[in-house]
Design a protein around this motif. Structure first.
Motif, PDB file in Angstrom:
ATOM      1  N   LEU A 268       0.807  -1.223   0.000  1.00  0.00           N
ATOM      2  CA  LEU A 268       0.000   0.000   0.000  1.00  0.00           C
ATOM      3  C   LEU A 268       0.840   1.274   0.000  1.00  0.00           C
ATOM      4  O   LEU A 268       0.286   2.373  -0.019  1.00  0.00           O
ATOM      5  CB  LEU A 268      -0.954  -0.004   1.198  1.00  0.00           C
ATOM      6  CG  LEU A 268      -2.168  -0.918   1.035  1.00  0.00           C
ATOM      7  CD1 LEU A 268      -2.948  -1.015   2.331  1.00  0.00           C
ATOM      8  CD2 LEU A 268      -3.077  -0.414  -0.087  1.00  0.00           C
ATOM      9  N   LEU A 269       2.156   1.153   0.006  1.00  0.00           N
ATOM     10  CA  LEU A 269       2.982   2.352  -0.076  1.00  0.00           C
ATOM     11  C   LEU A 269       2.742   3.134  -1.369  1.00  0.00           C
ATOM     12  O   LEU A 269       3.049   4.320  -1.441  1.00  0.00           O
ATOM     13  CB  LEU A 269       4.468   1.989   0.018  1.00  0.00           C
ATOM     14  CG  LEU A 269       5.052   1.693   1.399  1.00  0.00           C
ATOM     15  CD1 LEU A 269       6.547   1.466   1.289  1.00  0.00           C
ATOM     16  CD2 LEU A 269       4.759   2.810   2.387  1.00  0.00           C
ATOM     17  N   ASN A 270       2.200   2.458  -2.388  1.00  0.00           N
ATOM     18  CA  ASN A 270       1.996   3.170  -3.657  1.00  0.00           C
ATOM     19  C   ASN A 270       0.749   4.057  -3.642  1.00  0.00           C
ATOM     20  O   ASN A 270       0.529   4.823  -4.576  1.00  0.00           O
ATOM     21  CB  ASN A 270       1.926   2.185  -4.830  1.00  0.00           C
ATOM     22  CG  ASN A 270       0.641   1.372  -4.832  1.00  0.00           C
ATOM     23  OD1 ASN A 270       0.031   1.166  -3.781  1.00  0.00           O
ATOM     24  ND2 ASN A 270       0.230   0.895  -5.994  1.00  0.00           N
ATOM     25  N   ASP A 271      -0.064   3.968  -2.581  1.00  0.00           N
ATOM     26  CA  ASP A 271      -1.258   4.813  -2.513  1.00  0.00           C
ATOM     27  C   ASP A 271      -0.852   6.222  -2.070  1.00  0.00           C
ATOM     28  O   ASP A 271      -0.143   6.374  -1.068  1.00  0.00           O
ATOM     29  CB  ASP A 271      -2.282   4.231  -1.546  1.00  0.00           C
ATOM     30  CG  ASP A 271      -3.616   4.963  -1.637  1.00  0.00           C
ATOM     31  OD1 ASP A 271      -3.747   6.032  -0.997  1.00  0.00           O
ATOM     32  OD2 ASP A 271      -4.519   4.482  -2.342  1.00  0.00           O
ATOM     33  N   PRO A 272      -1.280   7.253  -2.776  1.00  0.00           N
ATOM     34  CA  PRO A 272      -0.833   8.613  -2.434  1.00  0.00           C
ATOM     35  C   PRO A 272      -1.282   9.088  -1.060  1.00  0.00           C
ATOM     36  O   PRO A 272      -0.697  10.037  -0.518  1.00  0.00           O
ATOM     37  CB  PRO A 272      -1.437   9.474  -3.552  1.00  0.00           C
ATOM     38  CG  PRO A 272      -2.566   8.661  -4.105  1.00  0.00           C
ATOM     39  CD  PRO A 272      -2.148   7.235  -3.972  1.00  0.00           C
ATOM     40  N   ARG A 273      -2.320   8.461  -0.491  1.00  0.00           N
ATOM     41  CA  ARG A 273      -2.792   8.879   0.832  1.00  0.00           C
ATOM     42  C   ARG A 273      -1.961   8.302   1.961  1.00  0.00           C
ATOM     43  O   ARG A 273      -2.085   8.735   3.113  1.00  0.00           O
ATOM     44  CB  ARG A 273      -4.252   8.456   1.008  1.00  0.00           C
ATOM     45  CG  ARG A 273      -5.217   9.152   0.062  1.00  0.00           C
ATOM     46  CD  ARG A 273      -6.579   8.494   0.072  1.00  0.00           C
ATOM     47  NE  ARG A 273      -6.509   7.136  -0.490  1.00  0.00           N
ATOM     48  CZ  ARG A 273      -7.561   6.325  -0.605  1.00  0.00           C
ATOM     49  NH1 ARG A 273      -8.748   6.722  -0.159  1.00  0.00           N
ATOM     50  NH2 ARG A 273      -7.428   5.125  -1.136  1.00  0.00           N
TER      51      ARG A 273
END
Length: 409
Positions: A268-273
């Protein structure tokens, strides 16, 4: 998790129940004479199981929410056109007794937990958390940073309460997420319980479950905006605790997880939030969803878990170009990063666990030292990445925590 004496496939994503089966492969069974001796020392009446007190100055409040994602069918149960799951929002609460403290598991889920793990039904009282249901939110000068927690396979959203409550007591708002069918037991507001029920155990299944968990976490994250706006996103609706509106700082969000939940946090590190992530003794499943990341990430590693036994961690490590740290917890077990570090020693007598079996669960580290160490390093990482407060703990060895070893992957 990998372990030198236990088949990797059993510990890769499994927790309590499956770890028990794995531990049986390396620990002798309790013989009848030992079982009788253990039973003789069990007091009559339910034994209260206790969780360590949080160390911060803020009392703890908690709000369970039943979420429904109508945009996707349940991928694990054919015929259900939506995905239902539970979360809990843990937050700093107004001082005073307020509402009653919530149990670690609701009644039907607690009974399912005992039955599923072959624990004595009438000898153990459910642990009582320090979270007060629906208590007023403690006012603060600024909204609280948000941490989202995903548990290990076979465990529940409450399985890291010792870490969650401690973070809250130091000024974080923590959202814990259940993943029905791979969670141990999930009780919904109408009283029905969804117990773990996956027949397959393949690498492809691991990857599928990570994808499912990512979707659950991201849906929960999207609904936190609704909570922050003062509206209840749960199926049942109802009022929110006083003061919760505007209490979440959704610009400062970290995702953490244990075991399979740790793999979820990494992806989930790729999610901007998501600003930062932490993996508590989990392998990484499936191809990375990103080539590189400058976001901070923390690895907590159990005894024997390193890049020789788990090259997926090294593959992830070299893709991280921001702040990164790895901490090995000496003499620990896979469950040392959960409430079972505190609960297994209390369960050992009634359950008839041998010392070897206890070590298979939580290692030989002193439970109090383990809890204190994991709490300190996790909070240090979140303070650094979400609050820009650096206590130096993740830069050099500390004599205060001799069981923690900073390692280079």
């Amino acid at each position: 998790m990998s372990h030198p004496d236990i088949p990797t496939s059993l510990l890769s994503r499994r927790s309590f129940l499956i770890t028990a089966a794995a531990a049986a492969l390396v620990a002798p069974a309790l013989d009848p004479s030992e079982a009788g001796a253990a039973a003789a020392h069990v007091p009559s009446g339910p034994i209260p199981l206790l969780l360590p007190e949080p160390t911060g100055r803020f009392p703890v409040g908690v709000l369970p929410l039943h979420l429904r994602d109508a945009s996707r069918p349940d991928p694990l149960v054919p015929g259900i056109p939506f995905r239902d799951f539970m979360i809990s929002v843990w937050y700093p609460a107004h001082p005073g007794p307020g509402q009653p403290r919530t149990d670690w598991l609701p009644p039907a889920a607690w009974r399912t937990f005992l039955e599923r793990n072959a624990l004595p039904l009438d000898l153990l009282a459910v642990p009582r958390t320090h979270g007060r249901i629906g208590a007023r939110v403690l006012p603060a000068a600024a909204p609280y940073p948000v941490v989202i927690f995903s548990p290990g396979y076979g465990l529940d959203r409450g399985s890291a309460t010792v870490l969650v409550e401690d973070l809250v007591s130091h000024g974080y708002l923590v959202v814990t997420v259940d993943h029905p069918h791979d969670a141990g037991e999930v009780q919904f507001p109408d009283g029905h319980v969804v117990a773990i029920g996956l027949a397959d155990d393949t690498p492809d299944d691991d990857v599928r479950l990570v994808g499912l968990r990512m979707a659950d976490v991201l849906f929960a994250l999207s609904r936190l905006s609704t909570v922050n706006a003062g509206r209840n996103p749960s199926v049942e609706g109802g009022p929110l605790p006083v003061g919760l509106t505007g209490a979440l700082d959704l610009r400062r969000v970290a995702v953490i997880g244990h075991s399979l939940g740790g793999a979820t946090a990494a992806h989930l590190l790729n999610d901007p939030r998501v600003r930062a992530g932490a993996n508590l003794d989990g392998g990484i499943f499936g191809p990375p969803l990103w080539d590189s990341s400058d976001k901070p990430f923390l690895f907590f590693l159990g005894q024997g878990h390193d890049t020789i036994l788990d090259p997926t961690l090294h593959d992830l490590w070299v893709r991280l170009h921001g702040f990164r740290a790895a901490v090995n917890l000496r003499d620990s077990g896979h469950l040392s990063f959960t409430d079972f570090q505190a609960l297994i020693p209390q369960l050992a007598g009634p359950a008839g666990f041998t010392p070897e079996q206890v070590a298979g669960y939580i290692g030989t580290i002193a439970p109090a030292a383990s809890v204190r160490t994991v709490r300190a390093y996790l909070r240090s990482f979140l303070d650094l990445t979400l609050r820009h407060r650096d206590d130096g703990l993740l830069h050099r060895p500390s004599p205060r925590f001799p069981d923690a070893q900073l390692v280079t992957l």
